[in-house]
Write an enzyme that holds these catalytic residues in place. Sequence first.
Site, PDB file in Angstrom:
ATOM      1  N   LYS A   1      35.634  39.567  42.094  1.00 18.70           N
ATOM      2  CA  LYS A   1      36.576  39.542  43.223  1.00 18.70           C
ATOM      3  C   LYS A   1      36.391  40.797  44.082  1.00 18.70           C
ATOM      4  O   LYS A   1      36.352  40.711  45.315  1.00 18.70           O
ATOM      5  CB  LYS A   1      38.027  39.430  42.714  1.00 18.70           C
ATOM      6  CG  LYS A   1      38.362  38.045  42.188  1.00 18.70           C
ATOM      7  CD  LYS A   1      39.709  37.966  41.471  1.00 18.70           C
ATOM      8  CE  LYS A   1      39.897  36.569  40.875  1.00 18.70           C
ATOM      9  NZ  LYS A   1      41.135  36.398  40.117  1.00 18.70           N
TER      10      LYS A   1
ATOM     11  N   GLN B   1      45.909  39.805  37.730  1.00 18.88           N
ATOM     12  CA  GLN B   1      45.002  38.956  36.964  1.00 18.88           C
ATOM     13  C   GLN B   1      45.710  38.444  35.705  1.00 18.88           C
ATOM     14  O   GLN B   1      46.281  39.222  34.942  1.00 18.88           O
ATOM     15  CB  GLN B   1      43.719  39.736  36.612  1.00 18.88           C
ATOM     16  CG  GLN B   1      42.634  38.900  35.952  1.00 18.88           C
ATOM     17  CD  GLN B   1      42.076  37.796  36.843  1.00 18.88           C
ATOM     18  OE1 GLN B   1      42.057  37.890  38.053  1.00 18.88           O
ATOM     19  NE2 GLN B   1      41.628  36.714  36.234  1.00 18.88           N
TER      20      GLN B   1
ATOM     21  N   ASP C   1      47.655  34.777  45.626  1.00 15.97           N
ATOM     22  CA  ASP C   1      47.339  33.848  44.544  1.00 15.97           C
ATOM     23  C   ASP C   1      48.258  32.617  44.588  1.00 15.97           C
ATOM     24  O   ASP C   1      48.015  31.646  43.875  1.00 15.97           O
ATOM     25  CB  ASP C   1      47.527  34.546  43.188  1.00 15.97           C
ATOM     26  CG  ASP C   1      46.218  34.739  42.448  1.00 15.97           C
ATOM     27  OD1 ASP C   1      45.238  34.033  42.774  1.00 15.97           O
ATOM     28  OD2 ASP C   1      46.182  35.595  41.547  1.00 15.97           O
TER      29      ASP C   1
HETATM   30  N1  GUN Z   1      43.395  33.817  35.685  1.00 20.34           N
HETATM   31  C1  GUN Z   1      42.687  32.669  35.707  1.00 20.34           C
HETATM   32  N2  GUN Z   1      42.609  32.215  36.971  1.00 20.34           N
HETATM   33  C2  GUN Z   1      43.269  33.079  37.750  1.00 20.34           C
HETATM   34  C3  GUN Z   1      43.531  33.145  39.150  1.00 20.34           C
HETATM   35  O1  GUN Z   1      43.160  32.293  39.958  1.00 20.34           O
HETATM   36  N3  GUN Z   1      44.253  34.211  39.548  1.00 20.34           N
HETATM   37  C4  GUN Z   1      44.698  35.150  38.699  1.00 20.34           C
HETATM   38  N4  GUN Z   1      45.417  36.152  39.191  1.00 20.34           N
HETATM   39  N5  GUN Z   1      44.495  35.129  37.398  1.00 20.34           N
HETATM   40  C5  GUN Z   1      43.772  34.084  36.940  1.00 20.34           C
END
Ligand code: GUN
Length: 281
Positions: free
Chosen positions: A52, A96, A119
């Site tokens: 990311k 996350q 998100d």
């Molecule tokens: N963990 C697994 N997929 C995601 C996601 O799309 N965003 C976040 N923040 N954590 C995750």
Amino acid sequence: MQLIDGKKLSQKVQESVSIEVEELKVEKNIVPGLAVLLIGDDPASHAYVKMKAKACEKVGFYSITHNMPDTISQDEIIATIEMMNSNPRIDGILVQLPLPKHIDTEKILEVINPEKDVDGFHAYNVGRLVTGLEGFVACTPLGVMKMFKEYNIDLEGKDVCVVGASNIVGKPMASLLLNANATVTVTHIFTKDLKSHTSKADIIVVGVGVPKLIKEDMVKEGAIVIDIGINRIEDGSLVGDVDFENVSSKCSFITPVPGGVGPMTIAMLLSNTLKAAKGRK
Ligand code: GUN
């Protein structure tokens, strides 16, 4: 059978984000900023966050990662989010997941300013999605919708089976499909007869994390299959939730793993962060 190329589409999205970032810099002197909170030492989470951050750099965003040990208290995480909420250089905040067991995930997500919730996990944005209102939508299901659009796949009146009912994937996916006038069935771990649902579907969207769960006899001839799963099996290779080798020949469209939905998640995160920056007050 046609492959849906997520890698190519994600590059296309990233290129258009880059161009808009340049325009935003020139016209408004705004550099989109993303803050990522990474708690604990889960290797998969570390790998995702690294990807990311790299993607942010590539499109010209400002990004910071807050690395915290899994012994951190809930209050300390909340204090960091509040700091990011009031930081004018930060447009998007991403925590996350999953979080360590002693942390109340819902409580943490509720602290994020909904206008910085790139998100789409805050209950405010989830509520707006369900109601059909504009807001931030979770990146993975949003990426799947982008794929449907790119490949001119019409959803209206289609029978869609969403396999998996998580807050991150299945539930927002079902809402998006419903908003697009599809007839949606959501199956989950307590579903009695999965095959009876998948085998009737025009479109199957699966995201459960079970390697090769969807077999040939569970898919209708000509169906469209979207595989959100990404699983590492014993021999070290990556496979999806679909038995691709045996299912693909029955499909009109199918996503590969890797190179399908995976790259779209990051592309949509960039797109959501750009949207937040454009709305900067
Ligand atoms: N963990 C697994 N997929 C995601 C996601 O799309 N965003 C976040 N923040 N954590 C995750």
